[in-house]
Design a protein around this motif. Structure first.
Motif, PDB file in Angstrom:
ATOM      1  N   ILE A 168      11.010   0.536   4.548  1.00 27.79           N
ATOM      2  CA  ILE A 168      10.632   0.175   3.181  1.00 27.79           C
ATOM      3  C   ILE A 168      10.989   1.218   2.212  1.00 27.79           C
ATOM      4  O   ILE A 168      11.415   1.080   1.141  1.00 27.79           O
ATOM      5  N   SER A 169      10.677   2.431   2.455  1.00 29.08           N
ATOM      6  CA  SER A 169      11.078   3.418   1.374  1.00 29.08           C
ATOM      7  C   SER A 169      12.467   3.508   0.980  1.00 29.08           C
ATOM      8  O   SER A 169      12.988   3.746  -0.110  1.00 29.08           O
ATOM      9  N   HIS A 170      13.460   3.123   2.502  1.00 26.14           N
ATOM     10  CA  HIS A 170      14.706   3.196   2.036  1.00 26.14           C
ATOM     11  C   HIS A 170      15.086   1.888   1.247  1.00 26.14           C
ATOM     12  O   HIS A 170      15.866   2.011   0.174  1.00 26.14           O
ATOM     13  N   ASN A 171      14.609   0.733   1.634  1.00 25.35           N
ATOM     14  CA  ASN A 171      14.736  -0.407   0.704  1.00 25.35           C
ATOM     15  C   ASN A 171      14.543  -0.014  -0.796  1.00 25.35           C
ATOM     16  O   ASN A 171      15.150  -0.901  -1.668  1.00 25.35           O
ATOM     17  N   ILE A 172      13.332   0.453  -0.996  1.00 22.18           N
ATOM     18  CA  ILE A 172      12.838   0.928  -2.532  1.00 22.18           C
ATOM     19  C   ILE A 172      14.139   1.475  -3.062  1.00 22.18           C
ATOM     20  O   ILE A 172      14.502   1.123  -4.417  1.00 22.18           O
ATOM     21  N   ARG A 173      14.443   2.596  -2.427  1.00 20.84           N
ATOM     22  CA  ARG A 173      15.316   3.560  -3.237  1.00 20.84           C
ATOM     23  C   ARG A 173      16.843   2.419  -3.327  1.00 20.84           C
ATOM     24  O   ARG A 173      17.442   2.728  -4.595  1.00 20.84           O
ATOM     25  N   THR A 177       0.853  -1.136  -0.130  1.00 17.98           N
ATOM     26  CA  THR A 177       0.008   0.028   0.062  1.00 17.98           C
ATOM     27  C   THR A 177       0.953   1.266  -0.165  1.00 17.98           C
ATOM     28  O   THR A 177       2.235   1.190   0.457  1.00 17.98           O
ATOM     29  N   SER A 178       0.371   2.453  -0.273  1.00 18.55           N
ATOM     30  CA  SER A 178       1.028   3.525  -0.270  1.00 18.55           C
ATOM     31  C   SER A 178       1.464   3.851   1.295  1.00 18.55           C
ATOM     32  O   SER A 178       2.592   4.414   1.399  1.00 18.55           O
ATOM     33  N   GLU A 179       0.793   3.373   2.072  1.00 21.18           N
ATOM     34  CA  GLU A 179       1.267   3.824   3.452  1.00 21.18           C
ATOM     35  C   GLU A 179       2.301   2.764   3.929  1.00 21.18           C
ATOM     36  O   GLU A 179       3.144   3.285   4.719  1.00 21.18           O
ATOM     37  N   ALA A 180       2.074   1.686   3.264  1.00 27.08           N
ATOM     38  CA  ALA A 180       3.586   0.733   3.979  1.00 27.08           C
ATOM     39  C   ALA A 180       4.685   1.218   2.914  1.00 27.08           C
ATOM     40  O   ALA A 180       5.933   1.249   3.568  1.00 27.08           O
ATOM     41  N   HIS A 199      -0.496   8.343  -9.880  1.00 23.04           N
ATOM     42  CA  HIS A 199       0.123   9.487  -9.294  1.00 23.04           C
ATOM     43  C   HIS A 199      -0.422  10.186  -8.100  1.00 23.04           C
ATOM     44  O   HIS A 199       0.152  10.542  -7.131  1.00 23.04           O
ATOM     45  N   LEU A 200      -1.679  10.230  -8.041  1.00 25.41           N
ATOM     46  CA  LEU A 200      -2.388  10.849  -7.042  1.00 25.41           C
ATOM     47  C   LEU A 200      -2.405  10.165  -5.753  1.00 25.41           C
ATOM     48  O   LEU A 200      -2.179  10.436  -4.556  1.00 25.41           O
ATOM     49  N   LEU A 201      -2.146   8.719  -5.736  1.00 29.34           N
ATOM     50  CA  LEU A 201      -2.049   7.914  -4.714  1.00 29.34           C
ATOM     51  C   LEU A 201      -0.798   8.187  -3.556  1.00 29.34           C
ATOM     52  O   LEU A 201      -0.833   8.236  -2.453  1.00 29.34           O
ATOM     53  N   PHE A 202       0.133   8.782  -4.482  1.00 33.03           N
ATOM     54  CA  PHE A 202       1.442   8.886  -3.649  1.00 33.03           C
ATOM     55  C   PHE A 202       1.502  10.587  -3.336  1.00 33.03           C
ATOM     56  O   PHE A 202       2.585  11.022  -2.892  1.00 33.03           O
ATOM     57  N   THR A 203       0.580  11.476  -4.225  1.00 33.82           N
ATOM     58  CA  THR A 203       0.622  12.902  -3.826  1.00 33.82           C
ATOM     59  C   THR A 203      -0.793  13.447  -2.951  1.00 33.82           C
ATOM     60  O   THR A 203      -0.782  13.277  -1.814  1.00 33.82           O
ATOM     61  N   ASP A 204      -1.468  13.736  -4.030  1.00 38.36           N
ATOM     62  CA  ASP A 204      -2.426  14.516  -3.235  1.00 38.36           C
ATOM     63  C   ASP A 204      -3.401  13.913  -2.467  1.00 38.36           C
ATOM     64  O   ASP A 204      -3.830  14.038  -1.377  1.00 38.36           O
ATOM     65  N   ALA A 205      -3.604  12.415  -2.697  1.00 34.23           N
ATOM     66  CA  ALA A 205      -4.350  11.333  -2.018  1.00 34.23           C
ATOM     67  C   ALA A 205      -3.920  11.289  -0.533  1.00 34.23           C
ATOM     68  O   ALA A 205      -4.531  11.102   0.403  1.00 34.23           O
ATOM     69  N   TYR A 206      -2.492  11.040  -0.745  1.00 34.22           N
ATOM     70  CA  TYR A 206      -1.599  10.618   0.459  1.00 34.22           C
ATOM     71  C   TYR A 206      -1.801  11.986   1.372  1.00 34.22           C
ATOM     72  O   TYR A 206      -2.102  11.816   2.658  1.00 34.22           O
ATOM     73  N   ARG A 207      -1.377  13.171   0.792  1.00 33.99           N
ATOM     74  CA  ARG A 207      -1.293  14.379   1.554  1.00 33.99           C
ATOM     75  C   ARG A 207      -2.529  14.709   2.156  1.00 33.99           C
ATOM     76  O   ARG A 207      -2.736  15.094   3.223  1.00 33.99           O
ATOM     77  N   ASP A 208      -3.809  14.576   1.396  1.00 31.73           N
ATOM     78  CA  ASP A 208      -5.160  14.757   2.015  1.00 31.73           C
ATOM     79  C   ASP A 208      -5.393  13.920   3.126  1.00 31.73           C
ATOM     80  O   ASP A 208      -6.098  14.310   4.111  1.00 31.73           O
ATOM     81  N   ALA A 209      -5.086  12.577   3.034  1.00 36.20           N
ATOM     82  CA  ALA A 209      -5.284  11.575   4.183  1.00 36.20           C
ATOM     83  C   ALA A 209      -4.763  11.997   5.462  1.00 36.20           C
ATOM     84  O   ALA A 209      -5.178  11.651   6.409  1.00 36.20           O
ATOM     85  N   TYR A 210      -3.381  12.010   5.209  1.00 40.81           N
ATOM     86  CA  TYR A 210      -2.529  12.154   6.442  1.00 40.81           C
ATOM     87  C   TYR A 210      -1.797  13.420   6.520  1.00 40.81           C
ATOM     88  O   TYR A 210      -0.968  13.583   7.660  1.00 40.81           O
ATOM     89  N   VAL A 255       3.840  14.397   3.395  1.00 42.40           N
ATOM     90  CA  VAL A 255       4.530  13.917   2.105  1.00 42.40           C
ATOM     91  C   VAL A 255       5.071  12.712   1.757  1.00 42.40           C
ATOM     92  O   VAL A 255       5.609  12.250   2.679  1.00 42.40           O
ATOM     93  N   HIS A 256       4.469  12.098   0.847  1.00 47.17           N
ATOM     94  CA  HIS A 256       4.877  10.684   0.609  1.00 47.17           C
ATOM     95  C   HIS A 256       6.384  10.696   0.027  1.00 47.17           C
ATOM     96  O   HIS A 256       6.592  11.431  -0.913  1.00 47.17           O
ATOM     97  N   PRO A 257       7.386   9.723   0.778  1.00 51.60           N
ATOM     98  CA  PRO A 257       8.574   9.768   0.452  1.00 51.60           C
ATOM     99  C   PRO A 257       8.912   9.294  -0.858  1.00 51.60           C
ATOM    100  O   PRO A 257      10.117   9.428  -1.506  1.00 51.60           O
TER     101      PRO A 257
END
Lengths: 538, 195
Positions: free
Chosen positions: A306-311, A297-300, A401-412, A415-417
């Protein structure tokens, strides 16, 4: 205040206090006992065993599955790793290579008292090639043997299976008894909660995905599992999970047949636009969206580890190089003659292939050709159109695109890493994608089978030196060093279970007829043999 | 000296039990959400608003000088609302911002972060003054000021800047404060039944 009332009030306060204390204990356990501090894994380790947010099953349950469901996970007594085409771990451990273990829960990546199994980058992007008595494990190659979709369908069958009394076959008691060990109270609670929640989620999903078939043999039958080893159908997963639209697998006329092979990920840094259709520019977004397709999920994905491992895993692929062909086949029998053929093949390559695929340099880097990185229109390349015919392509790009930007910002309000710019996804401001992108082909021998849908088994068939087979039995194919690619053998067999029929939608082996089509009068067989020799050296 | 009226089991139960149940519920909901840290941080503010509503209403009704039973009710709801607020701060600073005050300032900006830090300290001091039973005039006026500042802050944060459950709670807080204050005034200005 009368005594009974006083006693009742005191009891209420005590109960409330105990409830609060239990809640506090849970929070403290998560914070200090189950919590794993984020580790700055190096790129190679992140790629091979770092969690990318795809945790899907508690480790004890995963270990119990082959015991409880041998008909699904070890048919004919074959080891589960072999059964589904995974690569075996170097240390001989029971999990397939590339499977991750973490104390992160599915979906939220919150701390867990029970370790969870996830599917990491290396599970799909590591291949084991077997040529006679030689075995070569290649990090970064697409695993052409991995029947991932069938494996996951088998997992779904196991979770939804009931016994003759209508009770779930998978339960905490069944796991405990099959492994011959018991678990602590928190582990037991979490396993029980997970089993119940997973069954509930999968049952709810049957309105989109239908019930799984009852016969385990259906998992190995191309009529019911059309995707087959070495491929996925990523759009179906994204369309159902991110757009909430139905999986029209039961409606053949509307099913998306955009079957796509698991790609090699060598040299990702030299590819401006990646994916076979050239739809993603940002390197980290490619990996994040791949993880999303596997259930992250975008949250995970926002979890620091996890974001470190992805990068880090993405950085590992930036300059990743394949091993030389000689590592798989040993030294050639006639070095001088080979060198001559290779030199002649290089001329053929320069004339017919380099403009799109570029040219290797002496220091094993790559020079772009005039059309390298360009999306070659479908009408020109002539390969299977299903991948680039998805009617939800633009809608999907917008949503992702929205999942990691506006949608994430609006929910939480955060800023998604791994947020990416809209311009880095196509179709969009950067253009449409109705074709297949021309890319460098380093490690060409390790990219078999060929074309985006894995419909052509060998380089010899790809360049039309040999006719392209109408069907190929797929599974744990051995390597054909002569024609360079997966061996075309008679099936079915214990190691070959999926018959890939190129006449079916999504499986076409047509197109990319370079240098010449098979029936082209100008076709030069000697030149093609030389070209295949040269392609082995890339 | 402490409270001027005895601490009664009834009011304590009426405030503590909902406090415990709400916090437990918030944490359980957080456990099944996709963002546990955010859910806990947001959920604790819900508890703050629910418990601060009667406290602010009593302050409005008594012009900042609750006496007798109303003093106990105000102090209990004010205290447990503060407890929930401290949990909110711990989750927000500790989990969302990784324990970094600099991260809080970077995200919120100095005005908002400064307001939040100041209110946290001020409110804590005021609760301590309340339990100590200090009744000096300046204590009353700083308490009234705090109630106004906090009430406006909660309203803006919950109703103006957010939507969903927290906006409903914020509107409920406003309605509660206005209604209770009006009813109290009406009752006080009504003529006595005896001639």
């Amino acid at each position: 205040m009368r005594r009974p009332v006083r006693i009742a009030l005191v009891a209420l306060n005590v109960l409330a206090g105990l409830l609060l204390a239990s809640t506090a204990l849970l929070v403290l356990l998560e914070r200090f006992s189950w919590y794993e501090p984020a580790r700055a894994l190096d790129p190679r380790t992140a790629f091979q065993e770092g969690s990318i947010g795809t945790e899907f099953v508690p480790l004890p349950v995963f270990e119990a599955l082959p015991v409880l469901f041998p008909e699904l996970f070890r048919p004919g007594g074959v080891d589960p790793v072999e059964t589904w085409g995974f690569v075996r771990r170097q240390d001989g451990g029971p999990l397939p290579h590339g499977f991750t273990v973490s104390h992160l829960r599915p979906l939220s990546a919150a701390p867990s008292p029970v370790p969870f199994v996830g599917i990491g980058c290396a599970a799909c992007h590591t291949a084991e090639l077997r040529n006679e008595d030689r075995r070569l494990v290649i990090s970064g190659a697409g695993n052409a043997s991995l029947d991932l979709i069938a494996f996951l369908e088998g997992f779904r069958m196991a979770l939804l299976a009931d016994d003759s009394d209508g009770r779930p076959r998978l339960s905490y008691a069944a796991v405990r008894d099959s492994l011959g060990r018991s678990f602590g109270p928190f582990e037991r609670v979490l396993i029980e909660i997970w089993i119940a929640a997973a069954r509930r989620a999968l049952t709810a999903g049957t309105t989109r995905n239908d019930l799984p078939r009852e016969d385990p043999a259906a998992l190995r039958d191309a009529a019911f599992q059309p995707i087959g080893p070495g491929r996925t159908n990523p759009f179906n997963t994204l369309v159902t999970m991110q757009l909430g639209l139905p999986n029209t697998a039961h409606d053949v006329a509307r099913l998306n047949h955009g079957y796509t092979k698991i790609p090699a990920v060598f040299g990702q840094g030299r590819r401006e636009w990646a994916q076979f259709d050239g739809s993603i520019r940002d390197l980290y977004a490619r990996s994040a969206l791949a993880a999303l397709t596997l259930g992250a999920t975008s949250e995970a994905l926002a979890h620091p580890q996890i974001s470190h491992n992805i990068r880090a895993a993405s950085d590992y692929t930036r300059n990743l190089r394949p091993p030389p062909f000689a590592d798989l086949v040993g030294p050639g029998p006639d070095g001088a003659a080979d060198a001559e053929r290779i030199a002649r093949g290089a001329v053929v390559y320069a004339r017919h292939c380099a403009s799109c695929h570029g040219t290797p340099t002496a220091d094993r880097s790559w020079t772009q050709g005039p059309r390298t990185g360009e999306v070659i229109p479908l009408a020109e390349i002539g390969t299977d159109p299903e991948r680039v015919g998805l009617r939800h392509a633009r809608r999907l790009a917008e949503r992702l695109h929205l999942l990691f930007t506006d949608a994430y910002r609006d929910a939480y309000n955060l800023v998604h890493p791994l947020a990416t710019a809209r311009e880095d996804l196509r179709p969009g401001p950067a253009g449409e994608v109705r074709g297949y992108v021309a890319q460098p082909i380093e490690g060409a021998f390790a990219r078999a089978p060929y074309l985006h849908n894995a419909s052509v088994p060998t380089l010899a068939a790809l360049v039309n030196l040999e006719p392209r087979p109408v069907s190929v039995w797929r599974g744990r194919n051995t390597f054909d060093a002569q024609n360079v690619g997966i061996a075309v053998e008679e099936g079915p067999a214990a190691h070959l279970w999926h018959r890939m029929d190129t006449a079916l939608s999504g499986n076409s082996a047509a197109g990319h007829d370079y240098p010449w089509a098979f029936d082209d009068p100008a076709r030069d067989e000697q030149a093609l043999r030389d070209l295949v020799h040269y392609l082995k050296t890339l | 000296m402490g409270l001027r009226s005895p601490i009664e089991l009834g009011p304590v139960t009426a405030v503590f039990v909902p406090f415990a149940l709400m916090l437990t519920g918030v944490n359980l909901l957080a456990e099944v959400s996709n963002h546990v840290d955010h859910a806990r941080t947001a959920g604790t503010i819900w508890v703050v608003i629910v418990l601060a509503s009667p406290a602010l209403a009593i302050m409005a009704a008594t012009a900042g000088r609750p006496t007798g039973a109303s003093q106990l009710w105000w102090l209990l709801t004010w205290t447990f609302s503060l407890a929930a607020y401290w949990l909110h701060v711990i989750f927000a600073v500790g989990d969302i911002h990784g324990g970094s005050l600099a991260s809080v300032v970077a995200k919120q900006g100095w005005p908002t972060a400064g307001y939040n830090f100041a209110v946290t300290v001020w409110w804590t001091v005021d609760v301590a003054l309340g339990w100590a039973g200090v009744r000096a005039a300046w204590v009353r006026w700083q308490r009234v000021a705090l109630a106004v500042v906090l009430g406006i802050g909660l309203f803006v944060a919950a109703v103006v800047l957010k939507d969903g459950v927290v906006r409903m709670l914020g509107l409920g807080m406003l309605v509660t404060v206005v209604l209770v204050a009006l009813l109290f005034r009406v009752r006080r200005s009504a003529p006595s039944a005896t001639p």
